[in-house]
Design a protein around this motif. Structure first.
Motif, PDB file in Angstrom:
ATOM      1  N   VAL A 184      49.488  28.365   1.649  1.00 49.59           N
ATOM      2  CA  VAL A 184      48.979  28.185   0.290  1.00 49.59           C
ATOM      3  C   VAL A 184      48.777  29.537  -0.386  1.00 49.59           C
ATOM      4  O   VAL A 184      49.150  29.740  -1.554  1.00 49.59           O
ATOM      5  N   ALA A 185      48.215  30.481   0.352  1.00 39.13           N
ATOM      6  CA  ALA A 185      48.026  31.826  -0.192  1.00 39.13           C
ATOM      7  C   ALA A 185      49.360  32.484  -0.500  1.00 39.13           C
ATOM      8  O   ALA A 185      49.496  33.197  -1.505  1.00 39.13           O
ATOM      9  N   ALA A 186      50.374  32.247   0.344  1.00 45.30           N
ATOM     10  CA  ALA A 186      51.704  32.809   0.097  1.00 45.30           C
ATOM     11  C   ALA A 186      52.300  32.249  -1.187  1.00 45.30           C
ATOM     12  O   ALA A 186      52.978  32.970  -1.936  1.00 45.30           O
ATOM     13  N   GLY A 187      52.059  30.962  -1.440  1.00 46.66           N
ATOM     14  CA  GLY A 187      52.560  30.361  -2.672  1.00 46.66           C
ATOM     15  C   GLY A 187      51.943  30.985  -3.902  1.00 46.66           C
ATOM     16  O   GLY A 187      52.581  31.063  -4.957  1.00 46.66           O
ATOM     17  N   ALA A 195      56.758  29.796  -0.301  1.00 44.37           N
ATOM     18  CA  ALA A 195      55.812  28.941   0.416  1.00 44.37           C
ATOM     19  C   ALA A 195      56.511  27.696   0.961  1.00 44.37           C
ATOM     20  O   ALA A 195      56.181  27.224   2.058  1.00 44.37           O
ATOM     21  N   LEU A 196      57.475  27.161   0.207  1.00 44.28           N
ATOM     22  CA  LEU A 196      58.215  25.997   0.687  1.00 44.28           C
ATOM     23  C   LEU A 196      59.054  26.347   1.914  1.00 44.28           C
ATOM     24  O   LEU A 196      59.134  25.574   2.866  1.00 44.28           O
ATOM     25  N   TYR A 197      59.670  27.524   1.884  1.00 47.06           N
ATOM     26  CA  TYR A 197      60.403  27.975   3.071  1.00 47.06           C
ATOM     27  C   TYR A 197      59.445  28.202   4.245  1.00 47.06           C
ATOM     28  O   TYR A 197      59.783  27.925   5.404  1.00 47.06           O
ATOM     29  N   ALA A 198      58.259  28.711   3.934  1.00 46.93           N
ATOM     30  CA  ALA A 198      57.268  28.933   4.991  1.00 46.93           C
ATOM     31  C   ALA A 198      56.841  27.615   5.633  1.00 46.93           C
ATOM     32  O   ALA A 198      56.568  27.572   6.831  1.00 46.93           O
ATOM     33  N   LEU A 199      56.786  26.553   4.834  1.00 51.72           N
ATOM     34  CA  LEU A 199      56.455  25.237   5.391  1.00 51.72           C
ATOM     35  C   LEU A 199      57.504  24.790   6.409  1.00 51.72           C
ATOM     36  O   LEU A 199      57.173  24.209   7.445  1.00 51.72           O
ATOM     37  N   ILE A 200      58.768  25.086   6.102  1.00 56.64           N
ATOM     38  CA  ILE A 200      59.838  24.758   7.057  1.00 56.64           C
ATOM     39  C   ILE A 200      59.636  25.552   8.342  1.00 56.64           C
ATOM     40  O   ILE A 200      59.729  25.013   9.452  1.00 56.64           O
TER      41      ILE A 200
END
Length: 302
Positions: A184-187, A195-200
């Protein structure tokens, strides 16, 4: 002479059985745990520098926090990782104990060191999707090894260990809970797309940790309901060479008592089990399902 030979052979077999049952010593277990922590920390550091850091994928953990800190302040990730790990190390010492803290000290000290040593390595890709997938696999593999060594790389991984220890929450899910805050902080700090790539990457990491913890092999558990339980039990014990458990059950419709056989077999033994059951009682009712992990005699015990 024959009696002497038989006595010697019996003594040798007894000694071999004792040697086979002798558990691994505490020193060997501790040494193997340290090796796993060191190797896992190295894999995490390499994955961080090759995939996550160059693409700004803060997929969680103290490594993800260090990426955000670098974006905001320019501080080298290894430095911020050391700084963040110090207070969390003392928290682990207090909450989990001295023995666990020793492996935590090794991981939390070596991970930033390995990050610093491999910081000059060139990334193989600048594709954010590939970086998230392969970075997630690498980090998950490394953390899984560290956890198997009963250690931690410090930071949020240590917090996940504490949550797992006191609540029984699976490690993959515990890591996901803490790392979600970092994403969330990255987003906010970097971009919603990153952040979406981080979720993956986070999803891949959590699944990889679970695979490393439980293993890839899937055993099967079979429940056999039959009128010929004794014959089936003999066949499983002698022909299949597997143990079994007899469960007392009662029919839901008839109310009659009966015995249910529970058998755990390897995936390659399922066909043979079904053949044995069919040969003895074609009308038997058999339920076969997956079981993620089995430990004990006849199966891998760690």
């Amino acid at each position: 002479m024959n009696q002497v030979a038989i006595a010697i052979e019996g003594a040798v077999r007894q000694k071999q059985r004792k040697r086979h049952k002798q558990p691994i010593g505490k020193k060997q277990q501790a040494a193997w745990g340290v090796i796993q922590v060191i190797l896992g920390s190295l894999i995490v550091a390499i994955s961080f520098n090759l995939f996550l850091l160059p693409n700004g994928i803060a997929s969680g953990g103290v490594s993800g926090v260090s990426i955000l800190v670098q974006r905001l302040t320019g501080i080298t990730p290894a430095i911020s990782q050391w700084a963040l790990n110090i207070p969390l190390f003392f928290a682990g010492w207090w909450l989990i104990g001295r023995k666990f803290a020793l492996n935590t000290l090794i991981g939390s000290a070596l991970l930033p060191l390995f990050v610093l040593m491999s910081s000059h390595w060139q990334p193989p890709t600048h594709n954010a999707l590939l970086a998230a997938i392969y970075g997630g696999i690498g980090v998950g593999l490394g953390l899984g090894l560290v956890f198997r060594g009963r250690g931690s790389t410090g930071g949020l991984a240590l917090a996940a260990q504490i949550l797992h220890r006191f609540t029984g929450l699976p490690l993959g899910l515990a890591v996901a809970c803490f790392d979600g805050c970092v994403i969330v902080a990255a987003g906010i700090i970097i971009s919603p797309e990153v952040a979406l790539y981080a979720l993956i990457g986070l999803f891949v990491t959590s699944k990889t940790i679970d695979i490393v913890q439980s293993g890839l092999s899937v055993s099967k558990v079979a429940f056999i309901i039959s009128e010929h339980t004794e014959e089936l039990a003999e066949a499983v014990l002698h022909d299949l060479d597997r143990g079994l458990t007899k469960l007392d059950a009662r029919g839901g419709y008839t109310g009659e008592g009966r015995t249910v056989l529970m058998v755990v077999v390897g995936q390659t033994e399922v066909a043979k089990l079904k053949q044995l059951v069919k040969a003895i009682d074609p009308d038997a009712f058999v339920i076969i399902s997956d079981t993620a992990e089995v430990v004990g005699q006849g199966f891998k015990l760690e």
